[in-house]
Motif scaffolding. Structure first.
Motif, PDB file in Angstrom:
ATOM      1  N   MET A  30      -7.981  -2.444 -15.935  1.00 26.56           N
ATOM      2  CA  MET A  30      -9.058  -3.334 -16.360  1.00 26.56           C
ATOM      3  C   MET A  30      -9.040  -3.571 -17.869  1.00 26.56           C
ATOM      4  O   MET A  30      -9.660  -4.507 -18.360  1.00 26.56           O
ATOM      5  CB  MET A  30     -10.407  -2.738 -15.949  1.00 26.56           C
ATOM      6  N   ARG A  31      -8.324  -2.739 -18.602  1.00 25.65           N
ATOM      7  CA  ARG A  31      -8.260  -2.891 -20.056  1.00 25.65           C
ATOM      8  C   ARG A  31      -7.256  -3.966 -20.460  1.00 25.65           C
ATOM      9  O   ARG A  31      -7.434  -4.637 -21.474  1.00 25.65           O
ATOM     10  CB  ARG A  31      -7.887  -1.553 -20.703  1.00 25.65           C
ATOM     11  N   THR A  32      -6.198  -4.126 -19.672  1.00 25.42           N
ATOM     12  CA  THR A  32      -5.127  -5.070 -20.016  1.00 25.42           C
ATOM     13  C   THR A  32      -4.966  -6.196 -19.014  1.00 25.42           C
ATOM     14  O   THR A  32      -4.302  -7.198 -19.296  1.00 25.42           O
ATOM     15  CB  THR A  32      -3.790  -4.330 -20.108  1.00 25.42           C
ATOM     16  N   GLY A  33      -5.543  -6.033 -17.804  1.00 31.46           N
ATOM     17  CA  GLY A  33      -5.357  -7.020 -16.741  1.00 31.46           C
ATOM     18  C   GLY A  33      -4.055  -6.834 -15.987  1.00 31.46           C
ATOM     19  O   GLY A  33      -3.758  -7.596 -15.058  1.00 31.46           O
ATOM     20  N   GLU A  34      -3.273  -5.811 -16.352  1.00 29.51           N
ATOM     21  CA  GLU A  34      -1.982  -5.568 -15.711  1.00 29.51           C
ATOM     22  C   GLU A  34      -2.166  -5.034 -14.290  1.00 29.51           C
ATOM     23  O   GLU A  34      -3.005  -4.174 -14.037  1.00 29.51           O
ATOM     24  CB  GLU A  34      -1.177  -4.563 -16.528  1.00 29.51           C
ATOM     25  N   MET A  35      -1.379  -5.580 -13.354  1.00 31.74           N
ATOM     26  CA  MET A  35      -1.393  -5.111 -11.968  1.00 31.74           C
ATOM     27  C   MET A  35      -0.006  -4.593 -11.622  1.00 31.74           C
ATOM     28  O   MET A  35       0.994  -5.278 -11.808  1.00 31.74           O
ATOM     29  CB  MET A  35      -1.767  -6.249 -11.010  1.00 31.74           C
ATOM     30  N   THR A  36       0.064  -3.361 -11.120  1.00 36.20           N
ATOM     31  CA  THR A  36       1.332  -2.789 -10.680  1.00 36.20           C
ATOM     32  C   THR A  36       1.217  -2.386  -9.218  1.00 36.20           C
ATOM     33  O   THR A  36       0.161  -1.941  -8.770  1.00 36.20           O
ATOM     34  CB  THR A  36       1.722  -1.559 -11.517  1.00 36.20           C
ATOM     35  N   SER A  37       2.302  -2.554  -8.477  1.00 37.89           N
ATOM     36  CA  SER A  37       2.310  -2.213  -7.053  1.00 37.89           C
ATOM     37  C   SER A  37       3.507  -1.328  -6.752  1.00 37.89           C
ATOM     38  O   SER A  37       4.599  -1.522  -7.302  1.00 37.89           O
ATOM     39  CB  SER A  37       2.381  -3.483  -6.190  1.00 37.89           C
ATOM     40  N   VAL A  38       3.306  -0.348  -5.871  1.00 36.93           N
ATOM     41  CA  VAL A  38       4.365   0.576  -5.480  1.00 36.93           C
ATOM     42  C   VAL A  38       4.331   0.781  -3.971  1.00 36.93           C
ATOM     43  O   VAL A  38       3.311   0.557  -3.313  1.00 36.93           O
ATOM     44  CB  VAL A  38       4.222   1.943  -6.188  1.00 36.93           C
ATOM     45  N   LEU A  39       5.465   1.192  -3.411  1.00 44.63           N
ATOM     46  CA  LEU A  39       5.548   1.606  -2.013  1.00 44.63           C
ATOM     47  C   LEU A  39       4.821   0.628  -1.089  1.00 44.63           C
ATOM     48  O   LEU A  39       3.913   0.992  -0.339  1.00 44.63           O
ATOM     49  CB  LEU A  39       4.982   3.022  -1.842  1.00 44.63           C
ATOM     50  N   ARG A  40       5.248  -0.625  -1.130  1.00 51.58           N
ATOM     51  CA  ARG A  40       4.612  -1.651  -0.316  1.00 51.58           C
ATOM     52  C   ARG A  40       5.083  -1.580   1.133  1.00 51.58           C
ATOM     53  O   ARG A  40       6.112  -0.979   1.446  1.00 51.58           O
ATOM     54  CB  ARG A  40       4.872  -3.034  -0.922  1.00 51.58           C
ATOM     55  N   LEU A  41       4.322  -2.188   2.006  1.00 52.31           N
ATOM     56  CA  LEU A  41       4.582  -2.158   3.439  1.00 52.31           C
ATOM     57  C   LEU A  41       5.499  -3.309   3.836  1.00 52.31           C
ATOM     58  O   LEU A  41       5.247  -4.461   3.479  1.00 52.31           O
ATOM     59  CB  LEU A  41       3.254  -2.267   4.200  1.00 52.31           C
ATOM     60  N   SER A  42       6.536  -3.015   4.591  1.00 47.24           N
ATOM     61  CA  SER A  42       7.430  -4.060   5.076  1.00 47.24           C
ATOM     62  C   SER A  42       6.714  -4.924   6.108  1.00 47.24           C
ATOM     63  O   SER A  42       6.040  -4.416   7.016  1.00 47.24           O
ATOM     64  CB  SER A  42       8.674  -3.436   5.716  1.00 47.24           C
ATOM     65  N   GLY A  43       6.893  -6.248   5.990  1.00 47.87           N
ATOM     66  CA  GLY A  43       6.318  -7.163   6.970  1.00 47.87           C
ATOM     67  C   GLY A  43       6.884  -6.969   8.358  1.00 47.87           C
ATOM     68  O   GLY A  43       6.289  -7.420   9.354  1.00 47.87           O
ATOM     69  N   ARG A  44       8.015  -6.269   8.454  1.00 48.31           N
ATOM     70  CA  ARG A  44       8.590  -5.978   9.782  1.00 48.31           C
ATOM     71  C   ARG A  44       7.694  -5.044  10.589  1.00 48.31           C
ATOM     72  O   ARG A  44       7.884  -4.884  11.794  1.00 48.31           O
ATOM     73  CB  ARG A  44       9.980  -5.359   9.618  1.00 48.31           C
ATOM     74  N   ALA A  45       6.711  -4.448   9.908  1.00 50.91           N
ATOM     75  CA  ALA A  45       5.766  -3.596  10.626  1.00 50.91           C
ATOM     76  C   ALA A  45       4.842  -4.408  11.534  1.00 50.91           C
ATOM     77  O   ALA A  45       4.294  -3.868  12.504  1.00 50.91           O
ATOM     78  CB  ALA A  45       4.924  -2.790   9.630  1.00 50.91           C
ATOM     79  N   ILE A  46       4.665  -5.704  11.238  1.00 55.66           N
ATOM     80  CA  ILE A  46       3.720  -6.521  12.023  1.00 55.66           C
ATOM     81  C   ILE A  46       4.099  -6.567  13.499  1.00 55.66           C
ATOM     82  O   ILE A  46       3.277  -6.198  14.368  1.00 55.66           O
ATOM     83  CB  ILE A  46       3.603  -7.938  11.431  1.00 55.66           C
TER      84      ILE A  46
END
Length: 271
Positions: free
Chosen positions: A79-95
């Motif tokens: 919230m101080r910089t507005g930076e968004m980081t993402s890790v270990l995302r879910l594969s769409g093949r899970a759908i």
């Protein structure tokens, strides 16, 4: 020791919010005093960071929240910089795998994307989730996401049906595509098999150059278990007994200013 704590992360439902879905005055004031001690306050939740950002003004915490860790550790919004980081995302093949694993059950699938909530079926439960997060609801068949990476998926079902779904998953072998845990009576979270709040926190601490002993966590439910166990964890009195068993401390319930009372006593904020 209290002198080591530089960051506090709190779960939302059943922890930060009381049963009226509010941050009480006592707890809000205690959180506001943390920065005077050089301590950052953040949120660790299964919700979308965008949803939490929208809700912070309603809770009176927009000026006191430095970090929002959403999707159970999968994304961090600074919230101080507005930076968004993402890790270990879910594969769409899970759908399609989830649909195969749940064949014969009565359920819906939902997903947060930006400031929208998408679901396979346009029903009351899905729309209620969208509304509670101040998001726009969109019906989607998710076919366009199978080749992408996602934050997480939600399986949504009536409580009794969800009880059966959870028992069904106990009979299935572990999947290399997704991991599940129940986060509410009608919700089952589907995330990357390696992801947990604790794992997401570990990666966040490395990015911030903080040590594990410099973090305090507050939580109540089983999706908080790892972060309560692995750091200086404070469990709520209303929490799951398994969470309380691994906590460093147990405070009052979310309806008794559990966070605020603990912060005031532990850090001497009222002195």
């Amino acid at each position: 020791m209290k002198e080591q704590i530089r960051l506090i992360l709190a779960d939302i439902d059943g922890t930060l919010l009381n049963s009226s879905h509010e941050v009480t005055e006592l707890t809000g004031k205690a959180i506001g005093k943390l920065k005077d001690r050089g301590i950052l306050f953040g949120i660790a939740t299964g919700r979308s960071p965008y949803a939490v950002k929208k809700l912070l003004p309603e809770w009176g915490l927009e000026n006191d929240t430095a970090l929002i860790m959403g999707f159970n550790g999968g994304s961090v919004m600074d919230m101080r910089t507005g930076e968004m980081t993402s890790v270990l995302r879910l594969s769409g093949r899970a759908i399609p795998q989830i649909q195969k694993d749940l064949e014969g059950f009565d359920y819906n699938i939902g997903m947060y994307e930006g400031e929208t909530f998408k679901a396979l079926i346009d029903d009351e439960r899905a729309r209620r989730i969208a509304h509670s997060n101040r998001f726009t609801f969109i019906q989607d068949d998710f076919s366009g996401y199978i080749g992408q990476e996602l934050g997480k998926l939600l399986v949504i079902a009536a409580k009794e049906e969800m009880d059966r779904i959870v028992k069904h998953y106990e009979t299935l072998p572990p999947s290399d595509l997704y991991h599940t845990f129940r986060s509410a009576p009608i919700l089952l979270e589907c995330v990357n098999p390696e992801l947990s709040k604790s794992r997401g926190i570990q990666l966040m601490l490395e990015h911030m150059d903080l040590k594990p002993v410099e973090l305090m966590t507050f939580g109540d439910a089983m999706n908080d278990f790892d972060m309560i166990r692995d750091y200086t964890g404070v469990a709520m009195a209303n929490g799951d007994e398994r969470v309380k068993a691994v906590a460093s401390y147990v405070t009052l319930s979310n309806d008794e200013d559990g966070i605020g009372v603990f912060l005031n006593e532990y850090f001497g904020l009222e002195e």
